[in-house]
Design a protein around this motif. Sequence first.
Motif, PDB file in Angstrom:
ATOM      1  N   GLN A 240       0.787  -1.087   0.066  1.00 53.76           N
ATOM      2  CA  GLN A 240      -0.135  -0.273  -0.007  1.00 53.76           C
ATOM      3  C   GLN A 240       0.857   1.283  -0.114  1.00 53.76           C
ATOM      4  O   GLN A 240       0.306   2.262  -0.528  1.00 53.76           O
ATOM      5  CB  GLN A 240      -0.881  -0.021   1.278  1.00 53.76           C
ATOM      6  CG  GLN A 240      -2.011  -0.923   1.274  1.00 53.76           C
ATOM      7  CD  GLN A 240      -2.992  -0.641   0.071  1.00 53.76           C
ATOM      8  OE1 GLN A 240      -3.468   0.350  -0.210  1.00 53.76           O
ATOM      9  NE2 GLN A 240      -3.586  -1.818  -0.406  1.00 53.76           N
ATOM     10  N   LEU A 241       1.867   1.110   0.703  1.00 55.20           N
ATOM     11  CA  LEU A 241       2.829   2.382   0.936  1.00 55.20           C
ATOM     12  C   LEU A 241       3.982   2.715   0.260  1.00 55.20           C
ATOM     13  O   LEU A 241       4.603   3.607  -0.061  1.00 55.20           O
ATOM     14  CB  LEU A 241       2.973   2.645   2.237  1.00 55.20           C
ATOM     15  CG  LEU A 241       1.890   2.455   3.429  1.00 55.20           C
ATOM     16  CD1 LEU A 241       2.130   2.517   4.807  1.00 55.20           C
ATOM     17  CD2 LEU A 241       0.582   3.484   3.210  1.00 55.20           C
TER      18      LEU A 241
ATOM     19  N   ASP B 210      -4.956   2.458   4.164  1.00 55.44           N
ATOM     20  CA  ASP B 210      -4.755   2.328   3.068  1.00 55.44           C
ATOM     21  C   ASP B 210      -3.920   3.537   2.186  1.00 55.44           C
ATOM     22  O   ASP B 210      -3.822   4.177   3.256  1.00 55.44           O
ATOM     23  CB  ASP B 210      -5.938   1.699   2.027  1.00 55.44           C
ATOM     24  CG  ASP B 210      -6.725   2.847   2.020  1.00 55.44           C
ATOM     25  OD1 ASP B 210      -6.417   4.210   2.653  1.00 55.44           O
ATOM     26  OD2 ASP B 210      -7.960   2.721   1.585  1.00 55.44           O
ATOM     27  N   ARG B 211      -3.538   3.320   1.107  1.00 54.90           N
ATOM     28  CA  ARG B 211      -2.757   4.468   0.597  1.00 54.90           C
ATOM     29  C   ARG B 211      -3.724   5.702   0.602  1.00 54.90           C
ATOM     30  O   ARG B 211      -2.954   6.822   0.844  1.00 54.90           O
ATOM     31  CB  ARG B 211      -2.707   3.957  -0.965  1.00 54.90           C
ATOM     32  CG  ARG B 211      -1.838   4.968  -1.528  1.00 54.90           C
ATOM     33  CD  ARG B 211      -1.429   4.839  -3.303  1.00 54.90           C
ATOM     34  NE  ARG B 211      -0.854   3.174  -3.126  1.00 54.90           N
ATOM     35  CZ  ARG B 211       0.595   3.181  -3.429  1.00 54.90           C
ATOM     36  NH1 ARG B 211       1.286   4.134  -3.025  1.00 54.90           N
ATOM     37  NH2 ARG B 211       0.689   1.941  -3.303  1.00 54.90           N
ATOM     38  N   THR B 212      -4.761   5.751   0.497  1.00 53.92           N
ATOM     39  CA  THR B 212      -5.537   6.918   0.537  1.00 53.92           C
ATOM     40  C   THR B 212      -5.541   7.547   2.051  1.00 53.92           C
ATOM     41  O   THR B 212      -5.172   8.706   2.224  1.00 53.92           O
ATOM     42  CB  THR B 212      -7.055   6.968   0.263  1.00 53.92           C
ATOM     43  OG1 THR B 212      -6.988   6.420  -1.158  1.00 53.92           O
ATOM     44  CG2 THR B 212      -7.893   8.307   0.172  1.00 53.92           C
TER      45      THR B 212
ATOM     46  N   ASP C 234      -2.064   9.187   2.612  1.00 56.22           N
ATOM     47  CA  ASP C 234      -2.079  10.469   2.130  1.00 56.22           C
ATOM     48  C   ASP C 234      -2.772  11.449   2.950  1.00 56.22           C
ATOM     49  O   ASP C 234      -2.341  12.558   3.270  1.00 56.22           O
ATOM     50  CB  ASP C 234      -2.886  10.524   0.715  1.00 56.22           C
ATOM     51  CG  ASP C 234      -1.845   9.879  -0.189  1.00 56.22           C
ATOM     52  OD1 ASP C 234      -0.814   9.314  -0.060  1.00 56.22           O
ATOM     53  OD2 ASP C 234      -2.563   9.377  -1.491  1.00 56.22           O
TER      54      ASP C 234
ATOM     55  N   ARG D 154       8.067   5.815   0.884  1.00 59.77           N
ATOM     56  CA  ARG D 154       7.693   6.167  -0.322  1.00 59.77           C
ATOM     57  C   ARG D 154       8.930   6.681  -1.052  1.00 59.77           C
ATOM     58  O   ARG D 154       8.856   7.209  -2.269  1.00 59.77           O
ATOM     59  CB  ARG D 154       6.746   7.301  -0.549  1.00 59.77           C
ATOM     60  CG  ARG D 154       5.372   6.571  -0.024  1.00 59.77           C
ATOM     61  CD  ARG D 154       4.139   7.569  -0.256  1.00 59.77           C
ATOM     62  NE  ARG D 154       2.752   7.074   0.082  1.00 59.77           N
ATOM     63  CZ  ARG D 154       2.093   7.740   0.320  1.00 59.77           C
ATOM     64  NH1 ARG D 154       1.812   8.969   0.227  1.00 59.77           N
ATOM     65  NH2 ARG D 154       0.747   7.273   0.806  1.00 59.77           N
TER      66      ARG D 154
END
Length: 622
Positions: A496-497, A521-523, A526, A609
């Motif tokens: 996910q990251l 999750d990714r969202t 963020d 990331r």
Amino acid sequence: MPRTAESGAPTFTDPCDARDPASWSRTELGDAAVIEAFHDVAGTVTSQPGIEPVLRVAAGNACDLLAVDRCSIFLRGSNSGIFHGVAARSPGDSDIVRHLRCGVTRDRMSQEIVATRQPVLVRDAVADGRPVRSTMVNLQVREVLGVPLVFRQQVYGLMFLDLVGHHRGFSAIETRLVTFYADLIAGLLPVLHQVDDLHSAVRDLQMRSHESARTRRFADEIACASSAGTTPQQIAASASTATGRGSWFTDGAHRPIAHGGEGGNAARIGRLLNRPATIEALRALPDSGVLDLSTEPDGLLVAPITVDGHRRGNMSLICDGRPMTEHDKTVLRTAAHAISVELRVEAQSAMTTSEGRQQIARAMIEGNLDAVTHRRAALHSIPMDCQRVVCLVAQRRASSIRLDARDLAQAFDSVTAGPPALATPTAEGAIAVLVDLGEDSPSELAQRASTLTAAALKLADAEDTLIAAISSPITAVDQAPRAFDESQRVLHCLRQLCPESTTILSADDLGFAGVLLSAIDRTGADQHVHKTLGRLLSDHARDHEMLHTADVFFDHARNIRDTARALSVHENTVRYRLSRIHQLTGLDLTGNSDHQVSCQLALLILRLRGQLSTTNPLPHYP
């Protein structure tokens, strides 16, 4: 580990051996009796011709284990789901059993055993309705226990036990013991079939031909050698002795594997076998056929070596300018068949070893550490308590390469010098690998785990599609379920990251934040970064500088003096930057523990990331 008793029969070291038998538990006594009973059966494989006599011994030992007077064994037919009676304890009962069939439409008991691959106990065989009632009445069966013979997740046979005309009252412990015994017998079935096939092939060969005494002696020698265990090199040498010609065993790519006698050249033989015409002729040749190339300059007789329908190579005899005879062809066919049997036994032995290790790995990560698991681990020379990690390997994207637990275990074994790696598939489609880390100091374990994993993935992943999540090191086997759960959280973060370029992530990389990050999750990640760092997520160099200062500040346990030394700045500069962060984001990194946790989590996401750098621009968030 196997050892040999004075009688020559193979035995096994039992974990209970070091203690007084009077102190053994009922389960340990039962397990020891099962293993002893199986040793007795295994010892008859080479001394008893055919499958039925060996299974008759197996049935008799099963009766002795559970104190019953009747046990019958049925094997699955080759082209149907029907099981044919093969053996019982006594010759008289065997004659009756051979006329019986299980798994027919009315036999719902056998169907249930096959469907569940679990033992089935019928307390009232006449009234229950699952067994065939007429058979139960005729054989005076009152209570019957049915047990599957399972090998490689397939039911190859059934075993039924009862006390003639009486109710036996089988207990749960007795059911477990006879199931353990049945599993051992099931693992012996492939070997029994192979030895029986070899004896049948030799008998058929002798009946069809009028070979010379030399040929018959060779066939008997190969049959006896194969029953006792031999090698392709020994078979090639025997073929050369029987024919007086050089012999060669080459693999599917025509590379030499073994040879006997004098004559021939590996390179010339390879060139001859690689000719298009030869390749086509071999492809069209039946498995039991012989290709006569004696008219070629480097004349050969060639017989294919086939294992489970796949051509694995060829057996060749060198002409040496002499005409080939029927005796030579017979010897060649027999040698090729013997090598195919040895290759099949070798492959199944490796598969059995692999599946045994998979069962141990699965029991470890699920926490099912019963006496059977400990005994299996001892037989495979696997330490239960040692420094190891759980490495969860998965595919990041679709690939033509199938993820295989056995192949991964071999890749890890190639880069480690310790006990074998244990690998097992998981329900999510990944492979869990338990990797022994040796005697390294605790501070070095995480780095060694990452290094070994990188090397293993390089061997196993030709298309660069695999990713790996590594747990924290453990020292005891009862910690394995926790380590497996941790590796699943790390794998979630990796998918996910992390960017596509990141293939390995460890729990050590995540620290305390692994539990928190596994829930988003990714969202969500963020949103947390934007909410926490806000105005610092610009391309301005001063904002990069403050983020870097905060990161170093946490890396040095929030010590301003150590942070200033690491950054090569004055302590007041660090204080000013932290104060500026407070003004821009509201984060009090020196006094508010909640703010510290939120900021560390956001910085970790950026680091995963590859975006926390003084040279790479930070992303723009909406």
